[in-house]
Scaffold this motif. Structure first.
Motif, PDB file in Angstrom:
ATOM      1  N   ARG A   6      61.862  44.588  13.018  1.00  0.00           N
ATOM      2  CA  ARG A   6      61.718  43.269  13.845  1.00  0.00           C
ATOM      3  C   ARG A   6      63.283  43.995  14.233  1.00  0.00           C
ATOM      4  NH1 ARG A   6      66.401  39.562  11.434  1.00  0.00           N
ATOM      5  NH2 ARG A   6      66.166  38.071  11.634  1.00  0.00           N
ATOM      6  N   GLU A   7      64.399  44.653  14.402  1.00  0.00           N
ATOM      7  CA  GLU A   7      65.300  44.767  14.975  1.00  0.00           C
ATOM      8  C   GLU A   7      64.662  45.366  16.357  1.00  0.00           C
ATOM      9  OE1 GLU A   7      65.218  45.394  12.217  1.00  0.00           O
ATOM     10  OE2 GLU A   7      66.340  44.564  10.869  1.00  0.00           O
ATOM     11  N   LEU A   8      63.610  46.263  16.151  1.00  0.00           N
ATOM     12  CA  LEU A   8      63.103  46.202  17.739  1.00  0.00           C
ATOM     13  C   LEU A   8      62.970  45.191  18.202  1.00  0.00           C
ATOM     14  CD1 LEU A   8      62.153  49.416  19.668  1.00  0.00           C
ATOM     15  CD2 LEU A   8      59.702  48.655  18.058  1.00  0.00           C
ATOM     16  N   THR A   9      62.190  44.697  18.002  1.00  0.00           N
ATOM     17  CA  THR A   9      61.318  43.183  18.261  1.00  0.00           C
ATOM     18  C   THR A   9      62.210  42.484  19.245  1.00  0.00           C
ATOM     19  OG1 THR A   9      59.942  43.272  17.392  1.00  0.00           O
ATOM     20  CG2 THR A   9      60.208  41.213  18.664  1.00  0.00           C
ATOM     21  N   LEU A  10      63.779  42.011  18.472  1.00  0.00           N
ATOM     22  CA  LEU A  10      64.598  41.517  18.999  1.00  0.00           C
ATOM     23  C   LEU A  10      65.712  42.077  19.625  1.00  0.00           C
ATOM     24  CD1 LEU A  10      65.855  40.335  15.533  1.00  0.00           C
ATOM     25  CD2 LEU A  10      65.079  38.583  16.739  1.00  0.00           C
ATOM     26  N   GLY A  11      65.583  44.005  19.283  1.00  0.00           N
ATOM     27  CA  GLY A  11      66.186  43.893  20.447  1.00  0.00           C
ATOM     28  C   GLY A  11      66.369  44.589  21.827  1.00  0.00           C
ATOM     29  N   ILE A  12      64.654  44.515  21.903  1.00  0.00           N
ATOM     30  CA  ILE A  12      63.521  44.181  23.070  1.00  0.00           C
ATOM     31  C   ILE A  12      64.198  43.159  23.976  1.00  0.00           C
ATOM     32  CG2 ILE A  12      61.711  44.665  24.419  1.00  0.00           C
ATOM     33  CD1 ILE A  12      60.709  46.577  22.790  1.00  0.00           C
ATOM     34  N   ALA A  13      64.349  42.328  23.492  1.00  0.00           N
ATOM     35  CA  ALA A  13      64.415  40.375  23.436  1.00  0.00           C
ATOM     36  C   ALA A  13      65.603  40.370  24.292  1.00  0.00           C
ATOM     37  CB  ALA A  13      63.466  39.491  22.779  1.00  0.00           C
ATOM     38  N   ALA A  14      66.520  40.319  23.615  1.00  0.00           N
ATOM     39  CA  ALA A  14      67.690  40.876  23.792  1.00  0.00           C
ATOM     40  C   ALA A  14      67.893  41.331  24.804  1.00  0.00           C
ATOM     41  CB  ALA A  14      68.733  41.471  23.369  1.00  0.00           C
ATOM     42  N   LEU A  15      67.576  42.984  25.037  1.00  0.00           N
ATOM     43  CA  LEU A  15      67.559  43.763  26.830  1.00  0.00           C
ATOM     44  C   LEU A  15      67.362  42.653  27.797  1.00  0.00           C
ATOM     45  CD1 LEU A  15      66.530  47.411  27.061  1.00  0.00           C
ATOM     46  CD2 LEU A  15      65.112  45.642  28.259  1.00  0.00           C
ATOM     47  N   TYR A  16      66.463  41.896  27.412  1.00  0.00           N
ATOM     48  CA  TYR A  16      65.604  41.003  28.395  1.00  0.00           C
ATOM     49  C   TYR A  16      66.205  40.234  28.796  1.00  0.00           C
ATOM     50  CZ  TYR A  16      61.833  44.767  29.837  1.00  0.00           C
ATOM     51  OH  TYR A  16      60.992  45.141  29.412  1.00  0.00           O
ATOM     52  N   ASP A  17      67.113  39.454  27.554  1.00  0.00           N
ATOM     53  CA  ASP A  17      67.671  38.618  28.005  1.00  0.00           C
ATOM     54  C   ASP A  17      69.060  38.245  28.027  1.00  0.00           C
ATOM     55  OD1 ASP A  17      67.868  35.110  27.751  1.00  0.00           O
ATOM     56  OD2 ASP A  17      69.045  36.353  26.416  1.00  0.00           O
ATOM     57  N   SER A  23      67.587  44.017  35.054  1.00  0.00           N
ATOM     58  CA  SER A  23      66.882  43.907  35.589  1.00  0.00           C
ATOM     59  C   SER A  23      66.166  45.703  35.407  1.00  0.00           C
ATOM     60  CB  SER A  23      67.113  44.012  37.077  1.00  0.00           C
ATOM     61  OG  SER A  23      67.300  42.167  37.454  1.00  0.00           O
ATOM     62  N   GLY A  24      66.677  46.564  34.816  1.00  0.00           N
ATOM     63  CA  GLY A  24      66.535  47.905  34.528  1.00  0.00           C
ATOM     64  C   GLY A  24      67.787  48.922  34.816  1.00  0.00           C
ATOM     65  N   GLY A  25      67.568  49.540  35.488  1.00  0.00           N
ATOM     66  CA  GLY A  25      69.157  50.615  35.351  1.00  0.00           C
ATOM     67  C   GLY A  25      69.261  50.938  34.743  1.00  0.00           C
ATOM     68  N   LEU A  26      70.357  52.423  34.611  1.00  0.00           N
ATOM     69  CA  LEU A  26      71.226  53.233  33.125  1.00  0.00           C
ATOM     70  C   LEU A  26      71.703  52.146  32.427  1.00  0.00           C
ATOM     71  CD1 LEU A  26      71.517  56.131  32.949  1.00  0.00           C
ATOM     72  CD2 LEU A  26      73.320  56.132  33.735  1.00  0.00           C
ATOM     73  N   ALA A  27      71.942  51.531  32.619  1.00  0.00           N
ATOM     74  CA  ALA A  27      72.340  50.572  31.339  1.00  0.00           C
ATOM     75  C   ALA A  27      71.063  49.318  30.090  1.00  0.00           C
ATOM     76  CB  ALA A  27      73.001  49.009  31.629  1.00  0.00           C
ATOM     77  N   ALA A  28      70.177  49.694  30.745  1.00  0.00           N
ATOM     78  CA  ALA A  28      69.097  49.561  29.803  1.00  0.00           C
ATOM     79  C   ALA A  28      67.805  50.693  29.100  1.00  0.00           C
ATOM     80  CB  ALA A  28      67.697  48.654  30.930  1.00  0.00           C
ATOM     81  N   THR A 149      56.935  52.551  27.888  1.00  0.00           N
ATOM     82  CA  THR A 149      56.440  51.440  28.890  1.00  0.00           C
ATOM     83  C   THR A 149      57.098  51.162  29.152  1.00  0.00           C
ATOM     84  OG1 THR A 149      54.198  51.641  27.650  1.00  0.00           O
ATOM     85  CG2 THR A 149      54.327  49.893  28.805  1.00  0.00           C
ATOM     86  N   THR A 150      57.704  50.596  28.224  1.00  0.00           N
ATOM     87  CA  THR A 150      58.762  49.645  29.088  1.00  0.00           C
ATOM     88  C   THR A 150      59.482  50.285  30.268  1.00  0.00           C
ATOM     89  OG1 THR A 150      59.445  49.102  26.171  1.00  0.00           O
ATOM     90  CG2 THR A 150      60.984  48.045  28.232  1.00  0.00           C
ATOM     91  N   VAL A 151      60.690  52.098  29.602  1.00  0.00           N
ATOM     92  CA  VAL A 151      61.245  52.366  30.124  1.00  0.00           C
ATOM     93  C   VAL A 151      60.371  52.544  31.668  1.00  0.00           C
ATOM     94  CG1 VAL A 151      61.780  54.662  31.491  1.00  0.00           C
ATOM     95  CG2 VAL A 151      62.691  53.547  29.079  1.00  0.00           C
ATOM     96  N   ALA A 152      58.684  53.107  32.260  1.00  0.00           N
ATOM     97  CA  ALA A 152      57.641  52.771  33.018  1.00  0.00           C
ATOM     98  C   ALA A 152      57.946  51.274  34.046  1.00  0.00           C
ATOM     99  CB  ALA A 152      56.330  53.334  32.812  1.00  0.00           C
ATOM    100  N   GLN A 153      58.373  51.216  33.181  1.00  0.00           N
ATOM    101  CA  GLN A 153      57.881  48.947  34.049  1.00  0.00           C
ATOM    102  C   GLN A 153      59.393  49.620  34.882  1.00  0.00           C
ATOM    103  OE1 GLN A 153      55.624  47.214  33.939  1.00  0.00           O
ATOM    104  NE2 GLN A 153      56.888  45.907  35.373  1.00  0.00           N
ATOM    105  N   PHE A 154      60.814  49.630  33.789  1.00  0.00           N
ATOM    106  CA  PHE A 154      61.630  49.897  34.885  1.00  0.00           C
ATOM    107  C   PHE A 154      61.384  50.912  35.948  1.00  0.00           C
ATOM    108  CE2 PHE A 154      64.260  48.659  30.810  1.00  0.00           C
ATOM    109  CZ  PHE A 154      63.951  46.982  31.810  1.00  0.00           C
ATOM    110  N   TYR A 155      61.000  51.865  35.524  1.00  0.00           N
ATOM    111  CA  TYR A 155      60.765  52.665  36.912  1.00  0.00           C
ATOM    112  C   TYR A 155      60.367  52.034  38.233  1.00  0.00           C
ATOM    113  CZ  TYR A 155      63.516  57.002  35.272  1.00  0.00           C
ATOM    114  OH  TYR A 155      64.646  57.555  34.689  1.00  0.00           O
ATOM    115  N   ARG A 156      58.874  50.910  37.610  1.00  0.00           N
ATOM    116  CA  ARG A 156      58.137  50.687  38.874  1.00  0.00           C
ATOM    117  C   ARG A 156      59.149  49.659  39.567  1.00  0.00           C
ATOM    118  NH1 ARG A 156      54.046  52.011  34.687  1.00  0.00           N
ATOM    119  NH2 ARG A 156      54.704  50.108  33.750  1.00  0.00           N
ATOM    120  N   GLY A 158      61.996  50.058  40.199  1.00  0.00           N
ATOM    121  CA  GLY A 158      63.193  50.158  41.033  1.00  0.00           C
ATOM    122  C   GLY A 158      64.491  49.547  41.488  1.00  0.00           C
ATOM    123  N   ALA A 159      64.294  48.257  40.534  1.00  0.00           N
ATOM    124  CA  ALA A 159      65.978  48.594  40.055  1.00  0.00           C
ATOM    125  C   ALA A 159      67.149  49.483  39.707  1.00  0.00           C
ATOM    126  CB  ALA A 159      66.236  46.851  39.870  1.00  0.00           C
ATOM    127  N   GLY A 160      67.795  50.580  40.255  1.00  0.00           N
ATOM    128  CA  GLY A 160      69.199  50.984  39.649  1.00  0.00           C
ATOM    129  C   GLY A 160      68.601  52.534  39.436  1.00  0.00           C
TER     130      GLY A 160
END
Length: 407
Positions: A6-17, A23-28, A149-156, A158-160
């Motif tokens: 539950r925390e994982l799902t909510l956390g990833i949703a909050a990350l994209y919100d 948009s990725g980057g080091l903070a993400a 996979t989420t990290v890979a998407q950020f690298y693809r 290329g934002a930050g």
């Protein structure tokens, strides 16, 4: 411990919100690492970004926090980056002794690694540190795959990312930037020195004793600044950064106290030493500590308006000893905390920037410390400000091959 789905799902949703991380980057990726540590129920987690033949730890949480900023040498990357399945177990005897001992000291017998691939090539390694021997269950493997996979998407996208450069800019390109930046930075103290010297020469009789002393003080201060700047420019332009080093065991506490005592009076007034009574010896070149501390304290003071103290602390952890410089200044945005070590990088660029400097100080600090098989990192300080952390190998025998230059 069950996976915190539950925390994982909510956390990833909050990350994209969140505009800061969507948009990725080091903070993400930093938030993902902390989220993954919690969801997996492991004591520590880290993400190493690969560049060239080596790499660097760019995000870490929990018991892995000590590794932030640590470079990965080519043979370590070769060992840790395997072909085949993206998830695999890494034994402590497969990594360098320094890392193995550090992990063993916090009760980690093995590491679960996820190789992050983009376009068929590895760009990063995600690592979860386990405290119980055995293998990861399917749920935890699925979580590692999701995070990777989420990290890979950020690298693809290329934002930050990547946050590290594979190689430094070509020398020819550096030359034009070098001349443009330094011509301005050298001119500033020279202009001030000449102005005060001319004032003393032309108006000596009209100046009272206090005005003369003030002019002499400013000339001395600006001359010191000019000398330090010339030293940095010479080191950076020749590529040697710190000249010849002579690593050996030394008392870090004494070196820090002596370096602090040698700082200019205006810096000493804001300095607050919170050093332990004893500390394991460090292994490195003691003569460089004064330069490194001066640069970090000067930087902290420059970006810390007001009267808040600049604090120096020290500690030992596993096979490293460390010191930190803490301020309550404007801070460095999380997605910029690795760029500050790039040559010529400035916190506020452009014609209207408020702070001087040629952008070489932290670049040379990193070069200096890494040539001693240590590493340096910057991160936000709880409550505001910045923490600059410098780590060196221990000098009491608890060192690995890296301390002799083999790593």
């Amino acid at each position: 411990m069950e996976v915190a789905y539950r925390e994982l799902t909510l956390g990833i949703a909050a990350l994209y919100d969140d505009p800061e991380t969507r948009s990725g980057g080091l903070a993400a990726v930093d938030r993902l690492v902390h989220l993954g540590q919690y969801a997996l129920g492991v004591p520590g987690m880290a993400l190493a970004e690969l560049h060239g033949e080596g790499g660097r730890i760019i995000a870490a949480a929990g018991t892995a926090a000590w590794a932030i900023g640590r470079p990965l040498r080519p043979h370590v990357v070769t060992t840790a980056c395997r072909t085949g399945a993206a998830n695999y177990r890494l034994e402590l005897n497969e990594v360098d002794p320094d890392t193995a001992d550090q992990l063993a000291a916090v009760g980690t017998p093995w590491v679960l690694v996820h190789r992050v691939d983009v376009a068929g090539a590895p760009v990063a390694l995600l690592a979860a540190f386990f405290t119980v021997d055995g293998s990861a269950d399917p749920d935890r493997l699925a979580v590692m795959t999701l995070l990777g996979t989420t990290v890979a998407q950020f690298y693809r996208e290329g934002a930050g990312l990547p946050v590290q450069s594979a190689v430094e800019a070509p020398e020819l390109a550096d030359r034009d930037l070098f001349i443009a930046v330094t011509s301005h930075e050298l001119r500033t103290p020279v202009t001030v020195i000449k102005g005060y010297a001319d004032t003393l020469r032309d108006h000596w009789d009209q100046l009272d004793e206090e005005a003369r002393r003030e002019a002499a003080r400013v000339i001395g201060q600006r001359t010191d600044e000019l000398a330090r700047l010339v030293d940095r420019l010479l080191a950076a332009s020749t590529g040697t950064a710190v000249g010849m080093l002579r690593p050996a065991p030394f008392d870090l506490l004494t070196a820090l106290r002596q370096a602090a005592a040698g700082l200019p009076a205006d810096l000493r007034r804001r300095l607050w030493l919170e050093l332990p009574s004893t500390l394991a010896p460090a292994h490195g070149d003691r003569t460089t500590i004064a330069t490194v501390l001066t640069e970090l304290v000067t930087n902290a003071e420059k970006y810390s308006p007001g009267s808040e103290p600049v604090v120096i602390t020290a500690a030992e952890e596993g096979r490293t000893v460390l010191f930190r410089v803490l301020d309550r200044g404007i801070g460095v945005p999380p997605d910029q905390s690795h760029r500050v070590f790039d040559r010529f990088w400035q916190a506020d660029s452009g014609d209207g920037r408020r702070y001087g400097g040629a952008g070489l100080g932290l670049y040379l600090v990193r070069k200096t410390i890494e040539r001693q098989n240590g590493w340096v990192s910057l991160r936000p300080r709880d409550g505001g400000g910045t923490v600059a952390e410098v780590r060196l190998p221990r000098g009491d025998g608890k060192r690995d091959a890296a301390a002799s230059g083999e790593a």
